[in-house]
Design an enzyme around this catalytic site. Sequence first.
Site, short mmCIF file in Angstrom:
data_model
loop_
_atom_site.label_atom_id
_atom_site.label_comp_id
_atom_site.label_asym_id
_atom_site.label_seq_id
_atom_site.Cartn_x
_atom_site.Cartn_y
_atom_site.Cartn_z
N CYS A 192 27.42 18.73 2.82
CA CYS A 192 26.29 17.82 1.71
C CYS A 192 25.92 16.69 3.17
O CYS A 192 26.68 16.20 4.11
CB CYS A 192 26.81 16.06 0.86
SG CYS A 192 25.88 15.52 0.72
N CYS A 231 26.04 12.90 2.83
CA CYS A 231 28.04 12.73 2.43
C CYS A 231 28.93 12.22 3.75
O CYS A 231 29.53 11.24 4.13
CB CYS A 231 28.38 13.64 1.72
SG CYS A 231 27.33 13.76 0.72
#
Length: 186
Positions: free
Chosen positions: A106, A109
């Site tokens: 991600c 993230c």
Amino acid sequence: MPQSIRISASLQSLHDRTLVNFHLGCPQNPVEVSFVQQKPCKSLLRARVRNDFRTSVANGVDGYALEGPASVELVSIASEGQFDRIIAEAQQLEEAVVVVWMATWCRKCIYLKPKLEKLAAEYYPRVRFHYVDVNTVPHRLVNRAGVIKMPTIQLWRDGKKQSEVIGGHKAWLVVNDVREMIEREP
């Protein structure tokens, strides 16, 4: 009104010890610092300043207030048992825990993590920040927490999830939302 002093620390690992150099913003007022390295966390540094800072300075400021660290590394949660222990310990200490659910694939993230580490420094030690890589823990833990999108930032208090922020937008907006989430809780 107290004047702030920023403390910066540089760490250098030397086998089983860590060399710590502190630099203070005010050299006129020396500070004695002690630290403890805890395992298995990566060089978790806890510095305790032993000085009363009650000296007066020429401009009439009565003392100094120390600022905390610039960032605090998020502590990894690698199992369901560890997650349960962290939540139970926080409940016993009547503290809040922020859990960041993320994945290595991600991009948001990865980009958000250092910004949350800076936010963690603002609330350290009152609120503990941890992260869970959803690819390394049992899926039932992810389901139990109700995580469906990455990154998800949750606030846990009294053994229960109190609120959450889904971080699908700009990092500074997510950080502001997390800050508001923490401030709303008593």
